[in-house]
Design a protein around this motif. Structure first.
Motif, PDB file in Angstrom:
ATOM      1  N   PRO A  91     -31.772  77.288  18.166  1.00  0.00           N
ATOM      2  CA  PRO A  91     -32.420  77.017  16.873  1.00  0.00           C
ATOM      3  C   PRO A  91     -33.541  75.992  17.016  1.00  0.00           C
ATOM      4  CG  PRO A  91     -30.032  77.064  16.629  1.00  0.00           C
ATOM      5  CD  PRO A  91     -30.309  77.104  18.110  1.00  0.00           C
ATOM      6  N   LEU A 132     -39.670  80.793  16.417  1.00  0.00           N
ATOM      7  CA  LEU A 132     -38.731  81.823  15.981  1.00  0.00           C
ATOM      8  C   LEU A 132     -38.154  82.584  17.174  1.00  0.00           C
ATOM      9  CD1 LEU A 132     -37.254  83.274  13.752  1.00  0.00           C
ATOM     10  CD2 LEU A 132     -39.287  84.690  13.366  1.00  0.00           C
ATOM     11  N   THR A 148     -29.491  93.740   2.547  1.00  0.00           N
ATOM     12  CA  THR A 148     -29.193  92.552   3.352  1.00  0.00           C
ATOM     13  C   THR A 148     -27.701  92.395   3.610  1.00  0.00           C
ATOM     14  OG1 THR A 148     -29.131  91.128   1.382  1.00  0.00           O
ATOM     15  CG2 THR A 148     -31.249  91.349   2.519  1.00  0.00           C
ATOM     16  N   THR A 167     -39.207  80.486   3.333  1.00  0.00           N
ATOM     17  CA  THR A 167     -38.368  80.202   4.504  1.00  0.00           C
ATOM     18  C   THR A 167     -38.239  78.694   4.690  1.00  0.00           C
ATOM     19  OG1 THR A 167     -39.960  79.905   6.337  1.00  0.00           O
ATOM     20  CG2 THR A 167     -39.553  82.157   5.608  1.00  0.00           C
ATOM     21  N   ASP A 224     -30.965  91.195  13.620  1.00  0.00           N
ATOM     22  CA  ASP A 224     -31.833  90.277  12.867  1.00  0.00           C
ATOM     23  C   ASP A 224     -33.051  91.056  12.435  1.00  0.00           C
ATOM     24  OD1 ASP A 224     -30.948  87.240  13.035  1.00  0.00           O
ATOM     25  OD2 ASP A 224     -30.490  88.146  14.993  1.00  0.00           O
ATOM     26  N   HIS A 246     -35.655  86.830   8.572  1.00  0.00           N
ATOM     27  CA  HIS A 246     -36.632  85.786   8.845  1.00  0.00           C
ATOM     28  C   HIS A 246     -38.022  86.286   8.433  1.00  0.00           C
ATOM     29  CE1 HIS A 246     -33.379  84.357  11.573  1.00  0.00           C
ATOM     30  NE2 HIS A 246     -33.255  85.654  11.795  1.00  0.00           N
ATOM     31  N   THR A 293     -35.341  80.545  18.389  1.00  0.00           N
ATOM     32  CA  THR A 293     -34.211  80.623  17.464  1.00  0.00           C
ATOM     33  C   THR A 293     -33.473  81.945  17.614  1.00  0.00           C
ATOM     34  OG1 THR A 293     -35.255  79.126  15.855  1.00  0.00           O
ATOM     35  CG2 THR A 293     -33.584  80.645  15.012  1.00  0.00           C
ATOM     36  N   LEU A 294     -34.214  83.036  17.737  1.00  0.00           N
ATOM     37  CA  LEU A 294     -33.595  84.365  17.824  1.00  0.00           C
ATOM     38  C   LEU A 294     -32.885  84.597  19.150  1.00  0.00           C
ATOM     39  CD1 LEU A 294     -36.438  86.482  16.174  1.00  0.00           C
ATOM     40  CD2 LEU A 294     -34.163  86.025  15.205  1.00  0.00           C
ATOM     41  N   THR A 323     -36.063  81.049   8.459  1.00  0.00           N
ATOM     42  CA  THR A 323     -34.983  81.836   7.879  1.00  0.00           C
ATOM     43  C   THR A 323     -35.190  81.944   6.375  1.00  0.00           C
ATOM     44  OG1 THR A 323     -33.471  81.020   9.574  1.00  0.00           O
ATOM     45  CG2 THR A 323     -32.485  82.006   7.625  1.00  0.00           C
ATOM     46  N   THR A 324     -35.023  83.142   5.842  1.00  0.00           N
ATOM     47  CA  THR A 324     -35.147  83.351   4.407  1.00  0.00           C
ATOM     48  C   THR A 324     -33.814  83.043   3.723  1.00  0.00           C
ATOM     49  OG1 THR A 324     -34.436  85.669   4.386  1.00  0.00           O
ATOM     50  CG2 THR A 324     -36.754  85.238   4.928  1.00  0.00           C
ATOM     51  N   PRO A 372     -29.109  86.086   4.949  1.00  0.00           N
ATOM     52  CA  PRO A 372     -28.678  85.870   6.336  1.00  0.00           C
ATOM     53  C   PRO A 372     -29.309  86.880   7.284  1.00  0.00           C
ATOM     54  CG  PRO A 372     -26.893  86.821   5.025  1.00  0.00           C
ATOM     55  CD  PRO A 372     -27.972  86.436   4.070  1.00  0.00           C
ATOM     56  N   ASN A 373     -29.697  86.392   8.462  1.00  0.00           N
ATOM     57  CA  ASN A 373     -30.255  87.237   9.521  1.00  0.00           C
ATOM     58  C   ASN A 373     -31.591  87.867   9.151  1.00  0.00           C
ATOM     59  OD1 ASN A 373     -27.027  87.622   9.680  1.00  0.00           O
ATOM     60  ND2 ASN A 373     -27.913  87.463  11.747  1.00  0.00           N
TER      61      ASN A 373
END
Length: 383
Positions: A306, A298, A86, A260, A103, A272, A301-302, A265-266, A269-270
């Protein structure tokens, strides 16, 4: 060239997200990694495919190459992911390739829960969780007259009904005291069981399977109360466990599923997650409608907007033609009581709060016509 959006998984969640993403962004490179053939099919159709005389081949709506062309994507079938870095934003694939991402979306699905069964035929017990599983199951049905199903939940009851279309007698076993105990009030469970029994299914409650052994004819299934059943095949349908190992190995927070927030989002960062592998704001919901809500949110958001996922009231259609059933379960912590009206051809069950608010419902038989009228009255789970 810009880094790609990478999606792990080609089930309903992965492919629905890819489609929603492409509606909003035609240009960003898209890579989809699949551990299987990556053909598009609807997993919910697996539990009523026998009645429709579907084979594994005819269930595939589009092969991987057609999906790649439609989505302007690179699709990597039969590809295992060994790990996620990550910090570096890379994946390590089983063939040694390193894949960088802008992402990463985990749409990994869930695995069948397997009971620790004993006996020399325990390894013959089948589960149907994907197309390859269904192919093995369908291939084993030639000459089969009796099937023992472990689990009287949604999938167990659906497969019981579907086997009847092949003139196969299912016996459904569950430690619980009734069918669909997590979704239906007792009166509705009784009605569903009665209709399935009238169609030819059998049920055994309050017992579990201990051993599965080869017998002179077929299999001998021993239950916890000391009794035995003869069967040609045993099918396990006791539930699913979200696939979290890949995320956990990368240091991403997991609980029941990959944790999430409402932006999907987990903790990394970046990265999901959505679908059956995800635990969204505390909820794990392995149904079609939540996946659709997640994919639309999602995708937005992507692509720079958001968008928290919304969960309106989302009824679940139980595919049991012997007893048409629609359930919109109340929240697990809801305070209230069921009010049930029974007639010869309908069961109308409504979960009411103390102040008269409709929090959920279960409709069976002709009462299913009330679905649209009632769903507008039920508050959403995440609003």
């Amino acid at each position: 060239m810009s880094l790609p959006l990478v999606i792990l998984g080609t089930g309903l969640a992965g492919y629905t997200l890819a489609r929603e993403f492409r509606k909003l962004d035609k240009e960003t490179p898209l890579v989809i990694v699949s551990r299987d053939h990556a053909g598009f099919y609807s997993k919910p159709m697996l539990s009523n495919a026998l009645a429709g005389k579907k084979t594994a081949a005819t269930l595939v709506m589009k092969a991987a190459d057609k999906m790649a062309a439609e989505l302007n994507a690179t699709i990597k079938p039969q590809t295992d992911v060994q790990g996620i870095d990550t910090a570096a934003r890379t994946l390590r694939l089983a063939d040694g390739e390193t894949l960088a991402y802008r992402d990463l979306v985990l749409a990994l699905g869930a695995d069948p829960i397997r009971l620790p069964l004993q006996g020399d035929a325990a390894d013959t017990v089948l589960s149907v969780n994907d197309l390859d599983d269904y192919a093995r199951f369908a291939d084993r049905l030639d000459g089969v007259k009796t099937v023992v199903i472990l689990g009287a939940g949604l999938i167990g009851c659906e497969f019981a009904n579907d086997l009847l279309a092949r003139e196969i007698t299912p016996t459904v076993i569950d430690l619980a005291d009734r069918a669909l105990p997590r979704l239906l009030p007792p009166e509705a469970s009784t009605r569903l069981q009665a209709r399935l029994e009238a169609a030819g299914a059998r049920f055994r409650f309050g017992v579990s399977v201990q051993t599965v052994e080869r017998a002179a004819q077929g299999l001998r299934v021993s239950l916890s109360d000391g009794s035995t059943l003869q069967a040609d095949l045993v099918l396990s349908a006791i539930g699913l466990r979200p696939r979290t190992a890949l995320a956990a190995g990368a240091g991403i927070a997991v609980n029941r599923g990959i944790v999430t927030n409402r932006l999907l989002t987990t903790s990394a960062p970046n990265v999901h997650a959505l679908g059956d592998c995800a635990e969204v704001a505390g909820h794990t919901l392995p149904y079609v409608m939540p996946i659709m809500q997640q994919a639309r949110a999602l995708a937005a958001t992507l692509t720079g907007t958001p968008t928290p996922v919304l969960y309106p009231a989302m009824p679940v259609l139980v595919k049991t033609p012997a007893c048409p059933t629609v359930v919109c379960p109340p929240p697990p912590d809801a305070s209230g009581a069921w009010s049930v009206t029974l007639t010869d051809d309908a069961c109308d069950a409504r979960f009411m709060s103390g102040d008269g608010q409709l929090l959920g419902f279960a409709l069976l038989g002709t009462a299913t016509t009330q679905r649209q009228a009632l769903v507008t009255q039920v508050p959403g789970l995440l609003t």
